[in-house]
Design an enzyme around this catalytic site. Structure first.
Site, short mmCIF file in Angstrom:
data_model
loop_
_atom_site.label_atom_id
_atom_site.label_comp_id
_atom_site.label_asym_id
_atom_site.label_seq_id
_atom_site.Cartn_x
_atom_site.Cartn_y
_atom_site.Cartn_z
N CYS A 31 -22.49 -2.35 4.71
CA CYS A 31 -21.81 -1.04 4.79
C CYS A 31 -22.99 -0.37 5.30
CB CYS A 31 -20.43 -0.70 3.80
SG CYS A 31 -19.22 -2.15 2.98
N HIS A 64 -20.20 6.70 3.76
CA HIS A 64 -19.82 5.98 3.76
C HIS A 64 -18.67 5.05 3.12
CE1 HIS A 64 -18.80 1.41 4.03
NE2 HIS A 64 -18.65 0.85 2.96
N ASN A 100 -11.93 1.15 4.63
CA ASN A 100 -13.51 1.11 5.30
C ASN A 100 -13.22 0.65 6.20
OD1 ASN A 100 -15.92 -0.37 4.78
ND2 ASN A 100 -15.45 -0.47 2.34
O1 UT7 Z 1 -17.53 -0.59 1.22
C1 UT7 Z 1 -18.67 -1.97 0.63
C2 UT7 Z 1 -18.99 -1.92 -1.09
N1 UT7 Z 1 -17.52 -1.41 -1.56
C3 UT7 Z 1 -17.01 -0.93 -2.18
O2 UT7 Z 1 -17.53 -0.20 -2.75
C4 UT7 Z 1 -15.56 -0.85 -3.61
C5 UT7 Z 1 -16.04 -0.34 -4.46
N2 UT7 Z 1 -14.32 -0.94 -6.22
C6 UT7 Z 1 -13.78 -0.22 -5.30
O3 UT7 Z 1 -13.61 0.73 -4.51
C7 UT7 Z 1 -13.04 -0.90 -6.31
O4 UT7 Z 1 -13.35 -1.79 -7.38
C8 UT7 Z 1 -11.59 -0.81 -6.11
C9 UT7 Z 1 -10.65 -0.26 -4.95
C10 UT7 Z 1 -11.85 -2.63 -5.67
C11 UT7 Z 1 -10.75 -1.22 -7.21
O5 UT7 Z 1 -10.31 -0.61 -8.07
P1 UT7 Z 1 -10.84 -0.41 -9.45
O6 UT7 Z 1 -10.36 1.19 -9.77
O7 UT7 Z 1 -12.00 -0.85 -9.49
O8 UT7 Z 1 -9.64 -1.00 -10.43
P2 UT7 Z 1 -9.61 -2.77 -11.06
O9 UT7 Z 1 -10.36 -3.66 -10.12
O10 UT7 Z 1 -10.37 -2.81 -12.64
O11 UT7 Z 1 -8.36 -2.97 -11.34
C12 UT7 Z 1 -7.46 -2.45 -12.19
C13 UT7 Z 1 -5.45 -2.92 -12.05
C14 UT7 Z 1 -5.75 -4.25 -12.65
O12 UT7 Z 1 -4.80 -4.82 -13.69
P3 UT7 Z 1 -4.90 -4.88 -15.14
O13 UT7 Z 1 -5.97 -5.71 -15.65
O14 UT7 Z 1 -5.42 -3.46 -15.80
O15 UT7 Z 1 -3.67 -4.90 -15.29
C15 UT7 Z 1 -5.74 -4.58 -11.10
O16 UT7 Z 1 -4.49 -6.76 -11.14
O17 UT7 Z 1 -5.30 -2.76 -11.45
C16 UT7 Z 1 -4.82 -3.65 -10.65
N3 UT7 Z 1 -5.06 -3.92 -8.88
C17 UT7 Z 1 -3.91 -3.45 -8.68
N4 UT7 Z 1 -2.59 -2.84 -8.71
C18 UT7 Z 1 -2.40 -2.51 -7.88
C19 UT7 Z 1 -5.57 -4.42 -8.37
N5 UT7 Z 1 -6.09 -4.12 -7.15
C20 UT7 Z 1 -4.47 -4.02 -7.54
C21 UT7 Z 1 -3.72 -3.11 -6.01
N6 UT7 Z 1 -2.39 -2.80 -6.55
N7 UT7 Z 1 -4.37 -3.69 -4.99
#
Ligand code: UT7
Length: 332
Positions: free
Chosen positions: A116, A256, A286
Site C-alpha cells: 500500500c 492511503h 482499498n
Molecule cells: O492497506 C493495508 C493495510 N491494511 C489496513 O490498514 C487494515 C487495518 N485493519 C482494519 O482496517 C480493520 O482491522 C478491519 C476493517 C480489517 C477489521 O475491523 P476491526 O474493527 O478490527 O474488526 P475485528 O477484526 O476486530 O472484528 C470485530 C468483530 C469480530 O467479531 P467478534 O469476534 O467480536 O464476535 C469479527 O468476527 O467483527 C467481526 N467481523 C465482521 N462482522 C461483520 C469481521 N469482519 C466482519 C464483517 N462483517 N465483514
C-alpha cells in the site's frame, strides 16, 4: 542555478465499471452494510471482471488519460514505474506490459513492490531520476487488481479491497514546486500480519496450496490497524516538523484509503480539519497502490499551484511513509 525538483504535471486514473456494493457482499458472506460502513467507511468498490484482463489493463488507461491531458505522446516517456502487488504475472514486470500497451517504446520500465506504500516509494524513486537531471518525463503508476487475490468467502478481507489505477507524470522544474521531501520506512518483521502465503519461492503453487486457499491475502486486521495508525500518524507529524510546516500551511492530506478510522487518526494527529482530507474510500475501497493517485485524480480540479500537500501511506511489509509536494499547476 536553482535546484531541479520533480513536478507532477498531469494526473490520470482508471477504475473498472463493475461495482461491488456492501449489499452485494451481504449476499455473499455473513456481513452487513452497517458493519462495513461504520468499521471501514467503505460503501462500494470497483472490480475488473473481464476474463483475461489484469493490472496492466487498469494501468494502461490511467497513463493514457494523463498523456491526453498533458497533450504528449507515449513515445516521449523516458521511464515508467509501476507500483503493484498484483502484477499481470510474476515476470515480466507489469510496467513493461503497460509501456507496450500504450506504445511507450522509448521508456525503460520496472515494477516496485511496497504494497500500500508502493505509490510513495515509486514517486520518490521517480522524483530522484528527475532531480538528477538524467530524465525529463517519468511516469509513476499505482495499479492493483486486488480482486485477483481476494477470497470472496472470507468476510474479514473481501469487504475491504477493490481494483483501480492512478498515474502521475513527473517533469523537471526550478520554480520551487514538486516533490519536496519524503520519509519512507520499512520493517519486514511485520510480514507475519499481512502477506500471501504461497505462490512465491518459499512455497510455490501446488494443488495443496490452492486447496488451502494460500494464494489469497492473509491479514490480521487488528494488529495491522494498530501499526497503521501509529506508523502513518508518526511519519506525517515527523515530515511536518522537519520542514517547519504547521497544519495551517497544509492545503491537503492525501492518506492511503485503508480504513476511515486510520485516516481520521492521522488527520487528528496532524491537527487537520476534515475539509482538508481527501477521502474516496466509500467509492473505491482499498485499491492498495492506487489509492493515493486516485485521490489526486478525483481532486485534481480543486488543487491550486503552490498548495502544500502531504501524502501518507501504510501497508504490507510493513512499509510506510509520507511525502510533501507543492502542487505545480492550476487546472483550467
Ligand atoms: O492497506 C493495508 C493495510 N491494511 C489496513 O490498514 C487494515 C487495518 N485493519 C482494519 O482496517 C480493520 O482491522 C478491519 C476493517 C480489517 C477489521 O475491523 P476491526 O474493527 O478490527 O474488526 P475485528 O477484526 O476486530 O472484528 C470485530 C468483530 C469480530 O467479531 P467478534 O469476534 O467480536 O464476535 C469479527 O468476527 O467483527 C467481526 N467481523 C465482521 N462482522 C461483520 C469481521 N469482519 C466482519 C464483517 N462483517 N465483514
Amino acid at each position: 542555478m536553482s535546484k531541479i525538483t520533480a513536478a507532477i504535471t498531469a494526473v490520470g486514473g482508471y477504475v473498472p465499471e463493475t461495482k461491488l456494493t456492501n449489499f452485494d457482499l451481504e449476499k455473499m458472506v455473513d456481513t452487513n452494510d452497517e458493519w462495513i460502513r461504520t468499521r471501514t467507511g467503505i460503501e462500494e468498490r470497483r472490480i475488473l471482471k473481464e476474463k483475461g484482463k489484469g493490472t496492466s489493463d487498469l494501468g494502461a488507461p490511467a497513463v493514457q488519460d494523463l498523456l491526453r491531458k498533458r497533450g504528449i505522446d507515449a513515445s516521449e516517456i523516458d521511464c515508467l514505474i509501476c507500483a503493484t502487488v498484483t502484477p499481470d504475472m510474476t515476470f515480466p514486470a507489469t510496467a513493461n506490459v503497460i509501456a507496450d500497451k500504450i506504445g511507450a517504446g522509448n521508456a525503460w520500465s520496472f515494477d516496485i513492490n511496497a504494497a500500500c506504500s508502493g505509490f510513495l516509494y515509486a514517486l520518490t524513486t521517480g522524483a530522484s531520476f528527475i532531480e538528477s537531471g538524467r530524465y525529463k518525463k517519468v511516469v509513476v503508476v499505482g495499479a492493483d487488481k486486488m480482486s485477483a487475490i481476494i477470497d470472496y468467502t472470507d468476510r474479514a478481507t473481501c469487504i475491504i479491497f477493490g481494483d483501480g489505477a492512478g498515474a502521475v507524470l513527473l517533469e523537471p522544474t526550478t520554480d520551487g514546486t514538486g516533490v519536496l521531501d519524503s520519509i519512507l520506512r520499512s520493517d519486514g518483521s511485520g510480514r507475519q500480519y499481512l502477506h500471501m502465503k504461497s505462490g512465491g519461492s518459499v512455497s510455490p503453487a501446488t494443488i495443496e496450496t490452492v486447496t488451502a486457499k494460500e494464494h489469497f491475502v492473509y491479514q490480521e486486521g487488528q494488529a495491522v490497524f494498530k501499526f497503521a495508525v501509529k506508523g502513518m500518524a508518526d511519519v506525517s507529524a515527523e515530515l511536518l516538523e522537519r520542514n517547519n510546516l504547521s497544519a495551517d500551511d497544509i492545503s491537503w492530506l492525501v492518506p492511503h484509503q485503508a480504513n476511515l478510522r486510520i485516516i481520521d487518526a492521522t488527520a487528528n494527529r496532524m491537527g487537520l480539519p476534515k475539509e482538508k482530507v481527501m477521502v474516496n474510500i466509500q467509492r473505491y475501497g482499498n485499491t492498495t497502490a492506487a489509492t493515493l493517485p486516485l485521490c489526486l485524480w478525483d481532486w485534481e480540479k480543486q488543487l491550486k499551484k503552490g498548495d502544500n500537500i502531504v501524502l501518507a501511506a501504510f501497508g504490507g511489509g510493513f512499509t510506510w511513509g509520507a511525502t510533501w509536494i507543492k502542487w505545480a499547476y492550476d487546472t483550467k
